[in-house]
Design a protein around this motif. Structure first.
Motif, PDB file in Angstrom:
ATOM      1  N   UNK A 182      51.154 120.715  57.400  1.00 54.52           N
ATOM      2  CA  UNK A 182      49.976 120.080  56.672  1.00 54.52           C
ATOM      3  C   UNK A 182      49.823 118.900  56.081  1.00 54.52           C
ATOM      4  N   UNK A 183      49.243 118.123  56.437  1.00 51.31           N
ATOM      5  CA  UNK A 183      49.010 116.940  55.655  1.00 51.31           C
ATOM      6  C   UNK A 183      47.828 117.138  54.564  1.00 51.31           C
ATOM      7  N   UNK A 184      48.109 117.420  53.142  1.00 51.26           N
ATOM      8  CA  UNK A 184      47.296 117.869  52.185  1.00 51.26           C
ATOM      9  C   UNK A 184      46.218 117.048  51.959  1.00 51.26           C
ATOM     10  N   UNK A 185      46.424 115.671  52.092  1.00 50.16           N
ATOM     11  CA  UNK A 185      45.380 114.802  51.840  1.00 50.16           C
ATOM     12  C   UNK A 185      44.299 114.757  52.821  1.00 50.16           C
ATOM     13  N   UNK A 186      44.709 115.227  53.965  1.00 51.49           N
ATOM     14  CA  UNK A 186      43.475 115.511  54.932  1.00 51.49           C
ATOM     15  C   UNK A 186      42.758 116.903  54.945  1.00 51.49           C
ATOM     16  N   UNK A 187      43.062 117.725  53.847  1.00 50.89           N
ATOM     17  CA  UNK A 187      42.462 119.128  53.970  1.00 50.89           C
ATOM     18  C   UNK A 187      41.152 118.826  53.042  1.00 50.89           C
ATOM     19  N   UNK A 188      40.271 119.396  53.747  1.00 56.18           N
ATOM     20  CA  UNK A 188      38.693 119.383  52.919  1.00 56.18           C
ATOM     21  C   UNK A 188      38.744 120.725  52.324  1.00 56.18           C
ATOM     22  N   UNK A 189      38.178 120.766  50.996  1.00 59.64           N
ATOM     23  CA  UNK A 189      37.812 121.970  50.255  1.00 59.64           C
ATOM     24  C   UNK A 189      36.543 122.041  49.988  1.00 59.64           C
ATOM     25  N   UNK A 190      35.680 123.196  50.945  1.00 57.12           N
ATOM     26  CA  UNK A 190      34.191 123.169  50.662  1.00 57.12           C
ATOM     27  C   UNK A 190      33.909 124.527  50.431  1.00 57.12           C
ATOM     28  N   UNK A 191      32.373 124.766  49.962  1.00 56.81           N
ATOM     29  CA  UNK A 191      32.076 125.924  49.629  1.00 56.81           C
ATOM     30  C   UNK A 191      31.756 126.671  51.036  1.00 56.81           C
ATOM     31  N   UNK A 192      32.017 128.234  50.952  1.00 51.02           N
ATOM     32  CA  UNK A 192      31.843 128.851  52.133  1.00 51.02           C
ATOM     33  C   UNK A 192      30.325 129.085  52.414  1.00 51.02           C
ATOM     34  N   UNK A 193      29.942 128.860  53.664  1.00 48.75           N
ATOM     35  CA  UNK A 193      28.658 129.114  54.450  1.00 48.75           C
ATOM     36  C   UNK A 193      28.730 130.647  55.083  1.00 48.75           C
ATOM     37  N   UNK A 194      27.578 130.850  55.400  1.00 43.49           N
ATOM     38  CA  UNK A 194      27.301 132.202  56.088  1.00 43.49           C
ATOM     39  C   UNK A 194      28.128 132.540  57.230  1.00 43.49           C
ATOM     40  N   UNK A 195      28.173 131.478  57.935  1.00 40.52           N
ATOM     41  CA  UNK A 195      28.815 131.391  59.350  1.00 40.52           C
ATOM     42  C   UNK A 195      30.356 131.506  59.204  1.00 40.52           C
ATOM     43  N   UNK A 196      30.922 131.569  57.791  1.00 43.63           N
ATOM     44  CA  UNK A 196      32.327 131.594  57.797  1.00 43.63           C
ATOM     45  C   UNK A 196      32.757 132.899  57.198  1.00 43.63           C
ATOM     46  N   UNK A 197      31.597 133.598  57.009  1.00 45.24           N
ATOM     47  CA  UNK A 197      31.969 135.031  56.307  1.00 45.24           C
ATOM     48  C   UNK A 197      33.000 135.927  57.187  1.00 45.24           C
ATOM     49  N   UNK A 198      32.648 135.980  58.426  1.00 37.27           N
ATOM     50  CA  UNK A 198      33.586 136.751  59.077  1.00 37.27           C
ATOM     51  C   UNK A 198      35.091 136.368  59.107  1.00 37.27           C
TER      52      UNK A 198
END
Length: 281
Positions: free
Chosen positions: A4-20
């Motif tokens: 992994x390139x940690x500086x390219x990781x996006x930390x974002x809020x979960x959306x309903x499409x991500x629940x499963x």
């Protein structure tokens, strides 16, 4: 193992499409935790003493040493299997399950946490279209209106933050809302098996800490399963320390009050299932 390139990781809020996808990720990350907790309870001296007494009584009834030994152990395991998920739930919270719908972000935009590694490299993390999803929605499911969430439920549900690696959800951290001002609780940190030992869990926690510090939060708690030595080492390296551990006379009275409020989860015969760690921001 994926590099992994940690500086390219996006930390974002979960959306309903991500629940499963998030549910599958948490299920994968939690495999074996319940069995380790059960084994931990079964091997406590008090529990062994109680089982020995019951086996001695059954020995006079069933006239079989093997059955007298196996029956109470089997019944206790079944009892723990049924009750332990309700007792632990998402570790650190008394709720029996996590409200995924209530904690998901609604709207077209993204809520993004600052990645501390981008400040070092100068790069900007970007998100792409997810590479994989669960089975596509049917026409009826796609046209069905989203469940209405009132603000009170959304506030009580907490938040789930995802590590988005080129559209792939590689990890998540769950943060429960807390009624006490300036207090938040990390309930679960999960990293996908292909992305472990790359610093992704540390990135998730540090990004959340930065967000909560800017919001005026002064203390974060984390509940770690008792048999999880790896989890304890992980949080210690991030500057967390066990609640109740003495570091000096200053603040001892305040910490004693916190010990009474922030208690570890307990299971059969009152055995602790978690250890409470905290960090002052």
């Amino acid at each position: 193992m994926v590099k992994l390139e940690l500086d390219q990781v996006l930390v974002r809020r979960m959306k309903e499409d991500d629940i499963d996808t998030v549910k599958a990720l948490i299920k994968e990350g939690g495999e074996g935790t319940e069995n380790r907790l059960i084994l931990h309870v079964l091997t406590r001296p008090l529990c062994l003493f109680v089982l020995a007494i019951i086996s001695s009584v059954l020995r006079c009834v069933v006239h079989s040493f093997i059955l007298a030994l196996a029956i109470p152990v089997f019944l206790l395991i079944v009892f723990l299997k049924i009750t332990m998920p309700r007792a632990t739930g998402v570790l650190g919270t008394s709720r029996p399950c996590w409200d995924y719908v209530g904690s998901s972000l609604r709207g077209a935009g993204d809520d993004i946490l600052e990645n501390p590694y981008t400040r070092i490299s100068g790069k900007t993390a970007t998100t792409q279209k997810p590479k994989r999803r669960m089975k596509p929605k049917t026409t009826e499911e796609a046209s069905a209106p989203s469940e209405r969430i009132d603000p009170d439920r959304e506030e009580a549900a907490g938040q789930v933050w995802l590590a988005d690696c080129d559209g792939e959800i590689a990890g998540c951290v769950c943060r429960e809302s807390e009624k006490r001002p300036g207090i938040r609780r990390i309930c679960r940190v999960v990293v996908g098996s292909w992305y472990r030992r790359e610093g992704l869990g540390r990135l998730l926690v540090q990004s959340l800490e930065h967000r909560e510090r800017e919001a005026g939060v002064c203390r974060l708690y984390a509940h770690v399963p008792v048999p999880s030595t790896l989890g304890e080492v992980f949080f210690r390296k991030l500057g967390y320390r066990p609640l109740g551990e003495r570091t000096g006379e200053e603040g001892e009275e305040e910490e004693d009050e916190e010990v009474k409020v922030e208690r570890p989860e307990r299971g059969f015969l009152g055995f602790p299932l978690t250890k409470v760690y905290f960090k002052d921001l």
